[in-house]
Write an enzyme that holds these catalytic residues in place. Structure first.
Site, PDB file in Angstrom:
ATOM      1  N   THR A 189       6.578  -6.512   2.221  1.00  0.00           N
ATOM      2  CA  THR A 189       7.738  -6.147   1.389  1.00  0.00           C
ATOM      3  C   THR A 189       9.045  -6.578   2.051  1.00  0.00           C
ATOM      4  OG1 THR A 189       6.502  -4.251   0.591  1.00  0.00           O
ATOM      5  CG2 THR A 189       8.887  -4.168   0.287  1.00  0.00           C
ATOM      6  N   TYR A 217      -9.189   5.727   2.927  1.00  0.00           N
ATOM      7  CA  TYR A 217      -7.949   6.059   2.225  1.00  0.00           C
ATOM      8  C   TYR A 217      -7.525   7.518   2.357  1.00  0.00           C
ATOM      9  CZ  TYR A 217      -8.460   1.381   0.564  1.00  0.00           C
ATOM     10  OH  TYR A 217      -8.572   0.019   0.535  1.00  0.00           O
ATOM     11  N   GLU A 266       1.825  -7.252  -5.381  1.00  0.00           N
ATOM     12  CA  GLU A 266       2.234  -8.488  -6.066  1.00  0.00           C
ATOM     13  C   GLU A 266       2.733  -9.515  -5.063  1.00  0.00           C
ATOM     14  OE1 GLU A 266       2.745 -11.180  -8.223  1.00  0.00           O
ATOM     15  OE2 GLU A 266       2.600  -9.521  -9.655  1.00  0.00           O
ATOM     16  N   MET A 316      -7.712   3.291  10.013  1.00  0.00           N
ATOM     17  CA  MET A 316      -6.937   2.158   9.464  1.00  0.00           C
ATOM     18  C   MET A 316      -5.920   1.660  10.477  1.00  0.00           C
ATOM     19  SD  MET A 316      -6.165   2.847   5.467  1.00  0.00           S
ATOM     20  CE  MET A 316      -7.336   2.357   4.214  1.00  0.00           C
ATOM     21  N   ARG A 318     -23.772   7.673  15.029  1.00  0.00           N
ATOM     22  CA  ARG A 318     -23.400   7.746  13.609  1.00  0.00           C
ATOM     23  C   ARG A 318     -21.989   7.215  13.407  1.00  0.00           C
ATOM     24  NH1 ARG A 318     -28.140   8.637  13.106  1.00  0.00           N
ATOM     25  NH2 ARG A 318     -29.120  10.466  12.167  1.00  0.00           N
ATOM     26  N   THR A 366       4.881   2.551   6.227  1.00  0.00           N
ATOM     27  CA  THR A 366       3.455   2.226   6.344  1.00  0.00           C
ATOM     28  C   THR A 366       2.784   3.206   7.296  1.00  0.00           C
ATOM     29  OG1 THR A 366       1.802   0.658   7.158  1.00  0.00           O
ATOM     30  CG2 THR A 366       3.962   0.455   8.131  1.00  0.00           C
ATOM     31  N   ASP A 371       0.536   2.249   9.094  1.00  0.00           N
ATOM     32  CA  ASP A 371       0.112   1.406  10.226  1.00  0.00           C
ATOM     33  C   ASP A 371       1.118   1.377  11.379  1.00  0.00           C
ATOM     34  OD1 ASP A 371      -1.972   0.782   8.531  1.00  0.00           O
ATOM     35  OD2 ASP A 371      -1.097  -1.111   7.871  1.00  0.00           O
ATOM     36  N   GLY A 396       0.843  -1.205   0.000  1.00  0.00           N
ATOM     37  CA  GLY A 396       0.000   0.000   0.000  1.00  0.00           C
ATOM     38  C   GLY A 396       0.872   1.245   0.000  1.00  0.00           C
ATOM     39  N   ARG A 446      -4.244   7.825   3.910  1.00  0.00           N
ATOM     40  CA  ARG A 446      -3.059   7.375   3.187  1.00  0.00           C
ATOM     41  C   ARG A 446      -2.657   8.320   2.058  1.00  0.00           C
ATOM     42  NH1 ARG A 446      -3.646   1.153   1.550  1.00  0.00           N
ATOM     43  NH2 ARG A 446      -3.301   1.882  -0.563  1.00  0.00           N
TER      44      ARG A 446
HETATM   45  O1  F6P Z   1      -1.158  -1.059   5.245  1.00  0.00           O
HETATM   46  C1  F6P Z   1      -1.760   0.128   4.961  1.00  0.00           C
HETATM   47  C2  F6P Z   1      -3.232  -0.051   4.804  1.00  0.00           C
HETATM   48  O2  F6P Z   1      -3.762   1.199   4.426  1.00  0.00           O
HETATM   49  C3  F6P Z   1      -3.952  -0.641   6.003  1.00  0.00           C
HETATM   50  O3  F6P Z   1      -4.146   0.313   7.018  1.00  0.00           O
HETATM   51  C4  F6P Z   1      -5.217  -1.150   5.358  1.00  0.00           C
HETATM   52  O4  F6P Z   1      -5.752  -2.213   6.096  1.00  0.00           O
HETATM   53  C5  F6P Z   1      -4.727  -1.640   4.038  1.00  0.00           C
HETATM   54  O5  F6P Z   1      -3.516  -0.959   3.768  1.00  0.00           O
HETATM   55  C6  F6P Z   1      -5.654  -1.426   2.874  1.00  0.00           C
HETATM   56  O6  F6P Z   1      -5.102  -2.085   1.790  1.00  0.00           O
HETATM   57  P1  F6P Z   1      -5.499  -1.936   0.256  1.00  0.00           P
HETATM   58  O7  F6P Z   1      -4.692  -0.804  -0.299  1.00  0.00           O
HETATM   59  O8  F6P Z   1      -5.069  -3.230  -0.338  1.00  0.00           O
HETATM   60  O9  F6P Z   1      -6.961  -1.700   0.195  1.00  0.00           O
END
Ligand code: F6P
Length: 337
Positions: free
Chosen positions: A110, A261, A73, A174, A255, A130, A132, A10, A264
């Site tokens: 990776t 995303y 991949e 996430m 709610r 990451t 995460d 990701g 990210r």
């Molecule tokens: O590892 C980063 C991350 O954004 C996680 O927080 C989330 O679970 C995952 O990737 C989502 O993955 P994808 O891009 O495959 O939807």
């Protein structure tokens, strides 16, 4: 020396800052040749590469995503050890590209693949990335600070609407199997309930905490839930399950918001830019010193490195003794226990 750089898994803010850190140090300081490998590990097999130079490495420090593209991949990860044929294809591509080392920027998956490549004799350096923050062996990964900033800002914004409507707001963040983003963004955003996969939770305790707040004159609550918490039937998003469960048990309008995303995408924070730059620079230094098979990492505020074999297959998760949890509990924040 000729080195290749790839990003895999990701994307996250700070990858381009790393590519720049590796590339500019390699070209300007060590006089190396640098190629960018497109779309993760598959770019080695397909020999899908581009020559990187000072010009292509300019203007990308603050750019989100990755200029090299990425992919999830899995072919290598699953087959390399088992499949001799696959290994020789990779070795051949590596040789044909004239590489002396590959810098693999990525998360846990990776680093595992990077270790496999190292085991079949290729020169590899891993750079952890990451949002995460769950890569074993490093205190922090770039992307995390940016994601926490985005999530904390979202939680800040939910406060006013929660308060106006006297609602419970459930925010799902996430983090994959780890609760780092939920813990840091939840605490920074002043959440009332924070649910982490590492701790698990009792929904009755969550409901009791919300009702107790209402009794104490606080008719709204913010619940931050890590995506890794899951749901009992394992099919629904945790935010969906928890939102319905809270509304049903407390009678308070509830709610949900799933940040997804947005955490990210976009520009890295200045902290992540500097972290990525430092890690990238150190990766290049390791290559110059021929210290291969290692992942660069942060130990406190020091840049360091550890063997990829120690990282592979492990996960860094939140421990119940984390001082933010202990401090949160002291201040009446519920972790669902
Ligand atoms: O590892 C980063 C991350 O954004 C996680 O927080 C989330 O679970 C995952 O990737 C989502 O993955 P994808 O891009 O495959 O939807």
């Amino acid at each position: 020396m000729k080195i290749g750089i790839l990003s895999s898994g990701g994307d996250c803010p700070g990858i381009n800052a790393t590519i720049r850190g590796v590339g500019k140090t390699a070209i300007m300081h060590y006089n190396m040749e640098v190629i960018g490998i497109h779309s993760g590990f598959s770019g080695i097999l397909n020999k899908d590469v581009e020559l990187l130079n000072e010009r292509s490495l300019s203007g990308i420090l603050n750019l989100g995503g990755t200029i090299l593209g990425t992919s999830r991949e899995k072919t290598f990860r699953n087959q390399i050890a088992a499949d001799e044929g696959q290994s020789s294809v990779i070795k051949r591509s590596y040789g044909e590209l004239g590489l002396d080392c590959i810098v693999c920027i990525g998360g846990n998956g990776t680093q595992k693949t990077a270790n496999l490549l190292s085991e079949i004799g290729l020169n590899v350096i891993g750079v952890p990335k990451t949002i995460d923050n769950d890569v074993w062996g490093t205190d922090i990964t770039f992307g995390f600070d940016t994601a926490v900033n985005i999530a904390a800002e979202a939680i800040d914004r939910l406060h006013s609407t929660a308060s106006s409507h006297k609602r419970v707001m459930v925010v799902e963040v996430m983090g994959h199997k780890a609760g780092w983003i939920a813990l840091y963004a939840g605490m920074a955003g002043g959440a009332d309930v924070i649910l982490l996969p590492e701790l698990g939770y009792d929904i009755n305790k969550v409901n009791a905490a919300i009702l107790d707040r209402a009794k104490r004159g606080k008719p709204y609550s913010i619940v931050v839930v890590a995506e890794g918490v899951g749901s009992p039937d394992k099919k629904r998003r945790p935010a969906d399950f928890i939102t319905k469960a809270i509304e049903e048990a407390t009678g308070i309008e509830t709610r949900e918001t799933v940040l997804g995303y947005t955490q990210r995408g976009g520009n890295p924070s200045p902290f992540d830019r500097n972290l990525a730059t430092r890690l990238g620079g150190h990766a290049t230094e390791l290559i110059a010193n021929k210290q291969f098979g290692r992942m660069v990492c942060m130990k406190g505020d020091n840049v360091s490195s550890i063997p990829l074999s120690e990282v592979a297959g492990r996960l860094k998760t939140v421990t119940p003794e984390h001082d933010l949890i202990i401090q949160g509990e002291r201040m009446g924040i519920t972790f669902g226990q």
